[in-house]
Design a protein around this motif. Structure first.
Motif, mmCIF file in Angstrom:
data_model
loop_
_atom_site.group_PDB
_atom_site.id
_atom_site.type_symbol
_atom_site.label_atom_id
_atom_site.label_comp_id
_atom_site.label_asym_id
_atom_site.label_seq_id
_atom_site.Cartn_x
_atom_site.Cartn_y
_atom_site.Cartn_z
ATOM 1 N N LEU A 1 0.833 -1.206 0.000
ATOM 2 C CA LEU A 1 0.000 0.000 0.000
ATOM 3 C C LEU A 1 0.868 1.256 0.000
ATOM 4 O O LEU A 1 0.518 2.268 -0.622
ATOM 5 C CB LEU A 1 -0.924 -0.001 1.212
ATOM 6 N N ALA A 2 2.012 1.190 0.681
ATOM 7 C CA ALA A 2 2.894 2.355 0.765
ATOM 8 C C ALA A 2 3.476 2.752 -0.581
ATOM 9 O O ALA A 2 3.941 3.888 -0.748
ATOM 10 C CB ALA A 2 4.024 2.078 1.753
ATOM 11 N N ASP A 3 3.472 1.837 -1.566
ATOM 12 C CA ASP A 3 4.009 2.152 -2.885
ATOM 13 C C ASP A 3 3.104 3.079 -3.674
ATOM 14 O O ASP A 3 3.538 3.682 -4.658
ATOM 15 C CB ASP A 3 4.234 0.868 -3.695
ATOM 16 N N GLY A 4 1.841 3.187 -3.274
ATOM 17 C CA GLY A 4 0.914 4.044 -3.991
ATOM 18 C C GLY A 4 0.624 3.546 -5.396
ATOM 19 O O GLY A 4 0.757 2.344 -5.693
ATOM 20 N N PHE A 5 0.272 4.484 -6.256
ATOM 21 C CA PHE A 5 -0.091 4.146 -7.633
ATOM 22 C C PHE A 5 0.623 5.072 -8.596
ATOM 23 O O PHE A 5 0.945 6.214 -8.272
ATOM 24 C CB PHE A 5 -1.600 4.289 -7.845
ATOM 25 N N ARG B 1 -6.429 8.945 -1.025
ATOM 26 C CA ARG B 1 -6.738 9.520 0.278
ATOM 27 C C ARG B 1 -8.236 9.608 0.537
ATOM 28 O O ARG B 1 -8.683 9.447 1.669
ATOM 29 C CB ARG B 1 -6.122 10.922 0.390
ATOM 30 N N ALA B 2 -9.009 9.885 -0.491
ATOM 31 C CA ALA B 2 -10.451 10.006 -0.384
ATOM 32 C C ALA B 2 -10.975 10.071 -1.822
ATOM 33 O O ALA B 2 -10.237 10.441 -2.735
ATOM 34 C CB ALA B 2 -10.833 11.274 0.398
#
Length: 269
Positions: A93-97, A163-164
């Motif tokens: 998840l920490a790798d993001g997109f 984030r949202a």
């Protein structure tokens, strides 16, 4: 599983064995190896011709023997594929997109179609028609691919975190067809789960290993592109892709060496 096209088997052969043989295989050895996989010589030769027309293979004679080598572009793609196919790194998840946002004019719609097709082949999902998304671990590969396609003037790349708003697992299920991906993983498991028993019972271990390993790898090497390595936290519980990854790793460890023994025996005969 669907029948494997001869050209895909040929690419697997070249990826496995040609690169250690001065990037060259004779036509005769390719024909003989694929005969072990029940591909007739005419099918092999026509597939080689198509790969040559596509710029994947180049015709080279070695000591008056007809053969082919991989083109520089094909070699680069295979090197990139090795990491994804054999290690299939899974994102956290920490790798993001990584987000690809592009706008290509109608006058160049062929290039726009090529980019969309390439992103889909790389495992990108679609957040919206002009916004494609993949795990952040694919950032460098994406940069190289877009540079290679000459499309840097039309593309913006972002690395981002969700984030949202809404639930990210639900969004991922919208951006990717997870059911279809899981179905392909399941087919792989069903098709190859008994391979160790077949190998153990074989009279000619290296030949049987080759007969299993090359089709198995050919089927596997597209799956890490269908599933781009999404974090497990975002996938359905009991994700069968994990079982398929373990099966592939086990078969690779079991069959790679004896399959290579058979292939080199044929190549050098």
């Amino acid at each position: 599983m669907p029948e494997i096209a001869p050209r895909q088997l040929i690419l697997t052969l070249y990826g496995l064995y040609a690169r250690d043989e001065h990037n060259w295989l004779s036509v005769a050895s390719v024909v003989k190896l694929l005969s072990d996989l029940d591909v007739d010589p005419a099918g092999v030769r026509s597939s080689i011709s198509r790969l040559k027309r596509r710029g994947v293979l180049e015709s080279v004679k070695v000591e008056r023997t007809a053969g082919y080598c991989l083109s520089p572009g094909a070699l680069e793609l295979l090197r990139e594929g090795d990491v994804r196919i054999f290690s299939h790194p899974r994102a956290r998840l920490a790798d993001g997109f990584v987000l690809v946002v592009f706008s290509i004019p109608e006058s160049e719609r062929d290039r726009r179609h090529a980019l969309r097709s390439t992103l889909a082949e790389m495992g990108f999902g679609t957040a919206s028609p002009g916004v494609w998304v993949a795990p952040g671990t694919l950032h460098e590969h994406t940069v190289r691919t877009i540079e290679r396609m000459g499309l840097t003037d039309y593309v913006d790349l972002f690395v981002a975190h969700h984030r949202a708003f809404g639930d990210l697992r639900e969004r991922v299920a919208e951006w990717w067809d997870l059911d279809a991906i899981e179905s392909e993983y399941n087919e792989f498991v069903v098709h190859f789960q008994d391979a160790p028993k077949r190998f153990a019972a074989a009279a000619d271990g290296p030949k049987t290993a080759f007969e299993i390993y090359v089709p198995m790898l050919t089927e596997w090497r597209r799956l890490p592109y269908r599933d781009p390595g999404l974090p497990l936290e975002l996938l359905p519980e009991g994700w069968i892709g994990s079982r398929a990854e373990d099966l592939f790793a086990d078969l690779d460890a079991l069959l790679r060496r004896p399959a290579r023994e058979h292939a080199l025996r044929t190549i050098h005969s």
